[in-house]
Design a protein around this motif. Structure first.
Motif, mmCIF file in Angstrom:
data_model
loop_
_atom_site.group_PDB
_atom_site.id
_atom_site.type_symbol
_atom_site.label_atom_id
_atom_site.label_comp_id
_atom_site.label_asym_id
_atom_site.label_seq_id
_atom_site.Cartn_x
_atom_site.Cartn_y
_atom_site.Cartn_z
ATOM 1 N N VAL A 1 1.847 11.529 -10.226
ATOM 2 C CA VAL A 1 1.028 12.725 -10.430
ATOM 3 C C VAL A 1 1.881 13.983 -10.306
ATOM 4 O O VAL A 1 1.780 14.903 -11.127
ATOM 5 C CB VAL A 1 -0.134 12.760 -9.411
ATOM 6 C CG1 VAL A 1 -0.873 14.089 -9.489
ATOM 7 C CG2 VAL A 1 -1.092 11.605 -9.673
ATOM 8 N N LEU A 2 2.732 14.018 -9.289
ATOM 9 C CA LEU A 2 3.589 15.189 -9.086
ATOM 10 C C LEU A 2 4.531 15.382 -10.263
ATOM 11 O O LEU A 2 4.724 16.506 -10.752
ATOM 12 C CB LEU A 2 4.389 15.034 -7.800
ATOM 13 C CG LEU A 2 5.354 16.171 -7.456
ATOM 14 C CD1 LEU A 2 4.588 17.477 -7.282
ATOM 15 C CD2 LEU A 2 6.147 15.840 -6.199
ATOM 16 N N THR B 1 1.008 4.037 -2.916
ATOM 17 C CA THR B 1 0.733 5.442 -2.586
ATOM 18 C C THR B 1 1.886 6.337 -3.009
ATOM 19 O O THR B 1 1.687 7.405 -3.614
ATOM 20 C CB THR B 1 0.495 5.598 -1.074
ATOM 21 O OG1 THR B 1 -0.632 4.802 -0.692
ATOM 22 C CG2 THR B 1 0.217 7.047 -0.718
ATOM 23 N N LEU B 2 3.109 5.910 -2.715
ATOM 24 C CA LEU B 2 4.283 6.680 -3.100
ATOM 25 C C LEU B 2 4.396 6.784 -4.610
ATOM 26 O O LEU B 2 4.640 7.863 -5.158
ATOM 27 C CB LEU B 2 5.541 6.025 -2.527
ATOM 28 C CG LEU B 2 6.878 6.674 -2.905
ATOM 29 C CD1 LEU B 2 6.955 8.087 -2.347
ATOM 30 C CD2 LEU B 2 8.038 5.835 -2.394
ATOM 31 N N GLY C 1 9.097 10.535 -12.165
ATOM 32 C CA GLY C 1 8.412 10.254 -10.904
ATOM 33 C C GLY C 1 8.435 8.773 -10.571
ATOM 34 O O GLY C 1 8.663 8.381 -9.420
ATOM 35 N N ARG D 1 0.834 -1.208 0.000
ATOM 36 C CA ARG D 1 0.000 0.000 0.000
ATOM 37 C C ARG D 1 0.867 1.255 0.000
ATOM 38 O O ARG D 1 0.582 2.214 -0.726
ATOM 39 C CB ARG D 1 -0.911 -0.005 1.217
ATOM 40 C CG ARG D 1 -1.813 1.225 1.318
ATOM 41 C CD ARG D 1 -2.724 1.131 2.513
ATOM 42 N NE ARG D 1 -3.569 2.308 2.630
ATOM 43 C CZ ARG D 1 -4.464 2.487 3.592
ATOM 44 N NH1 ARG D 1 -4.647 1.537 4.508
ATOM 45 N NH2 ARG D 1 -5.177 3.591 3.645
ATOM 46 N N GLN D 2 1.923 1.243 0.814
ATOM 47 C CA GLN D 2 2.824 2.398 0.860
ATOM 48 C C GLN D 2 3.532 2.590 -0.471
ATOM 49 O O GLN D 2 3.720 3.714 -0.931
ATOM 50 C CB GLN D 2 3.848 2.216 1.985
ATOM 51 C CG GLN D 2 3.269 2.355 3.388
ATOM 52 C CD GLN D 2 4.288 2.039 4.448
ATOM 53 O OE1 GLN D 2 4.868 0.949 4.484
ATOM 54 N NE2 GLN D 2 4.545 2.990 5.322
ATOM 55 N N ALA E 1 10.284 7.007 -7.384
ATOM 56 C CA ALA E 1 9.569 6.124 -6.456
ATOM 57 C C ALA E 1 10.266 4.771 -6.349
ATOM 58 O O ALA E 1 10.426 4.221 -5.250
ATOM 59 C CB ALA E 1 8.131 5.940 -6.920
ATOM 60 N N ALA F 1 2.022 6.467 -6.921
ATOM 61 C CA ALA F 1 0.960 7.297 -7.492
ATOM 62 C C ALA F 1 1.217 8.781 -7.227
ATOM 63 O O ALA F 1 1.015 9.624 -8.106
ATOM 64 C CB ALA F 1 -0.393 6.878 -6.910
ATOM 65 N N SER F 2 1.685 9.087 -6.015
ATOM 66 C CA SER F 2 1.937 10.487 -5.657
ATOM 67 C C SER F 2 3.030 11.094 -6.529
ATOM 68 O O SER F 2 2.874 12.195 -7.080
ATOM 69 C CB SER F 2 2.342 10.588 -4.183
ATOM 70 O OG SER F 2 1.321 10.109 -3.341
ATOM 71 N N LEU F 3 4.132 10.363 -6.692
ATOM 72 C CA LEU F 3 5.236 10.892 -7.495
ATOM 73 C C LEU F 3 4.900 10.879 -8.981
ATOM 74 O O LEU F 3 5.397 11.720 -9.739
ATOM 75 C CB LEU F 3 6.506 10.084 -7.232
ATOM 76 C CG LEU F 3 7.105 10.257 -5.839
ATOM 77 C CD1 LEU F 3 8.378 9.445 -5.687
ATOM 78 C CD2 LEU F 3 7.384 11.723 -5.538
ATOM 79 N N THR G 1 4.416 18.610 -12.704
ATOM 80 C CA THR G 1 5.623 19.428 -12.804
ATOM 81 C C THR G 1 6.116 19.493 -14.245
ATOM 82 O O THR G 1 6.508 20.553 -14.736
ATOM 83 C CB THR G 1 6.734 18.859 -11.900
ATOM 84 O OG1 THR G 1 6.269 18.806 -10.549
ATOM 85 C CG2 THR G 1 7.987 19.716 -11.975
#
Length: 229
Positions: free
Chosen positions: A22-23, A15-16, A71, A11-12, A75, A18-20, A27
């Protein structure tokens, strides 16, 4: 060999990632737009119409894709360098950022699992210490493999201090060198220096003071009572 591996959860990782992702995409798109705007102030007419004017979609999409790829790479690197703990009935192996620490079970007299995982010798010296990732749980795994149940607080908790005035010149040199290695991202060198401090009866731990700031605290070795049979 019967072993259990504990690391960053799926899960972590998702999450990491997906976050990076999108970021990185956002960017990249922003950089693409700014680049197009900057080029529009010149006589540049674009590459086959790409990036010929601010808001031209293909150029922005290309930069967004590049940002997303970066990204994903970031990750993957973070996950690969995060802590992996392998616990067996004979030993504990810790791996992170190129560091490899192996501790035999017979040497471990006490353990602590909190912000860090700490393995103590019979004399109370820290055989290993490393920061745990948020959400990592090791207590049940250690007990399952017959290790001492983790203590709720660290050994000598009240004795840690950031004041190095009580350290002799050699200890201070090692402490300063370790701090420089950590700031440079050289965790392997920092671990070697930590062991040198332990050999001189100085325990060192790192505590975050802000998102990027870290302070190192020290304590002198205080033996722990023998564990009852």
């Amino acid at each position: 060999m019967n072993a259990t591996t504990v690391s960053v959860s799926t899960r972590q990782r998702l999450t990491l990632g997906a976050s990076l992702l999108v970021l990185g995409g956002a960017t990249g798109a922003l950089v693409g737009f700014v680049l197009e705007y900057a080029l529009s102030l010149t006589t540049f007419n674009g590459f086959f119409g790409v990036a010929a004017h601010p808001g031209e979609p293909i150029g922005i999409l290309i930069m967004a894709a590049v940002g997303m790829i970066l990204g994903v790479v970031a990750a993957s690197t973070i996950v690969a360098e995060s802590l992996h703990v392998e616990v067996s009935d004979d030993e504990i192996i810790l791996r992170w950022k190129g560091v490899h620490v192996r501790v035999r079970k017979s040497l471990i007299h006490a353990t602590h699992v909190g912000r860090d995982i700490v393995l103590y010798s019979r004399a109370g010296a820290e055989l290993a210490r490393v920061r745990l990732a948020p959400g990592m749980t090791l207590a049940c795994t250690l007990i399952h493999h017959g290790y001492p149940a983790p203590t709720p607080t660290e050994l000598g908790e009240g004795d840690f201090s950031p004041d190095m005035s009580g350290l002799d010149d050699r200890d201070q040199q090692l402490a300063v060198a370790r701090g420089k290695a950590l700031r440079a991202g050289n965790d392997d060198i920092a671990e070697i220096l930590r062991r040198q401090l332990v050999a001189r009866d100085i325990m060192a731990r790192d505590r975050k003071t802000s998102r990027t700031g870290v302070i190192t605290e020290f304590r002198r070795l205080q033996p722990i009572p023998s564990r009852s049979a």
